[in-house]
Enzyme design. Sequence first.
Site, PDB file in Angstrom:
ATOM      1  N   ARG A  38       0.832  -1.222   0.000  1.00 28.97           N
ATOM      2  CA  ARG A  38       0.000   0.000   0.000  1.00 28.97           C
ATOM      3  C   ARG A  38       0.861   1.265   0.000  1.00 28.97           C
ATOM      4  NH1 ARG A  38      -5.200  -2.081   3.499  1.00 28.97           N
ATOM      5  NH2 ARG A  38      -6.401  -2.520   1.624  1.00 28.97           N
ATOM      6  N   GLY A 360     -10.839  -9.895  -0.748  1.00 32.58           N
ATOM      7  CA  GLY A 360     -10.576 -10.956   0.238  1.00 32.58           C
ATOM      8  C   GLY A 360      -9.315 -11.742  -0.028  1.00 32.58           C
ATOM      9  N   GLY A 383     -13.031  -4.730   0.401  1.00 26.95           N
ATOM     10  CA  GLY A 383     -14.459  -4.385   0.449  1.00 26.95           C
ATOM     11  C   GLY A 383     -14.902  -3.499  -0.699  1.00 26.95           C
TER      12      GLY A 383
END
Length: 402
Positions: A38, A360, A383
């Site tokens: 990230r 997921g 999500g």
Amino acid sequence: MNYKTIDDLGNLQGKVAMLRADLNVPMSEDFKVTNTARIDRTVPTIKELMSKGAKVVVISHFGRPEGKGDMKNSLQHIVGDLQRALGKKVVFVDDCIGEKVSAAVAKMSNDEVLLLENLRFYDEEKKGNEDFARELVKPADVYVSDAFSTAHRAHASMVAAVKERPSAMGRLMEEEVKALEGALSNPTRPLIAIVGGSKVSTKLDLLNNLVKKVDKLVISGGMAHTFMKASGIDAVNETNSLVQMDMIDTAKEIMSVAKANNCEIVLPDDVVVAKEFAVNAEHKTVGVNEIPTDGGHLLDVGEKTIASINAKLDECKTLVWNGPLGVFEMKPFDNATNKVAQHAAELTSAGKLMSVAGGGDTVSALENAGVANKFSYISTAGGAFLEWMEGKELPGVAVLKK
Ligand code: AMP
């Protein structure tokens, strides 16, 4: 694209650009970042803003803090990694609003980046509070939202803050939105979806949306068991599989909506039955009409099914994938996931398929198959990716419409 990007922000020379990133990286007990993906994927946007002459102030959420001062969830722990990834000095401010922040912004040089403390130290962030958003953007001239993975939440920094300043999506969010629009809103057809994973009940919205959009829908993993039962394979039962008896009617309904929409549903032809639910458990492959009813666990799909899915992929131009085809965490029950993933990766490399995956466990399943960097696009969002696939509008993206 129908959304505002950095290109729409105009001249950034000397301006303060506030960047809402997702720096919610996994961390060990002793505060070491265990996966920097990230951070790494945020760096291009920071660098671009800096190269355009902006002073960059980075904000993010991190973990699930229990109020202000929960040092376990301080963004201070990632300063070193961000600094390394950027090759620039990162100055940390232990608050995200108020005097301290204004003072630090006033002092900052063009060659350094400011990182503010965890947004979720304030409850107002999750509540989408507008006053908090106004406080937050005070030092900023422009606002860049790059946290696609939080875009399904109408948090203050994702929606209210965006409205307070000239705003745009960062390059990571732009990449995500382009990939997902290319795969679902505007795909080159035929479009195939692969949905695996454990239970039908958690993926109902996803399946209901996909059967109306895709040309072929492969259902595998534990969730296929309910569909197999619904299509008359009686040997599937609650001891040998993840069949959800209360979902049989729902599965039938999904299949009939698929039919009405010309969506071909592809179910397993053969399955791998293991003696126990364990790594390297003794196992055999049987056709779906030969499933034993006296014990065993259906942990993967077999070679016939793999060949049939791969042949369907050959016929398609676009793939969206969510969920493993079997229990990929336990060898050898990662076989089908690996083989299909490798085939999709080959088609992608040959320029025949645009492949998008996410949500997921899918990313770890594709990493396990050794092909995570060979897909056209792997989403960093869990999500948000799923909600996009479910056909929902994401508030953090919608607010950036032109
Ligand atoms: P999900 O989070 O719903 O995408 O589900 C992912 C999980 O589904 C993984 O942990 C897999 O091990 C599990 N899974 C996939 N296939 C099966 C299966 N045939 N039986 C039990 N679990 C499965």
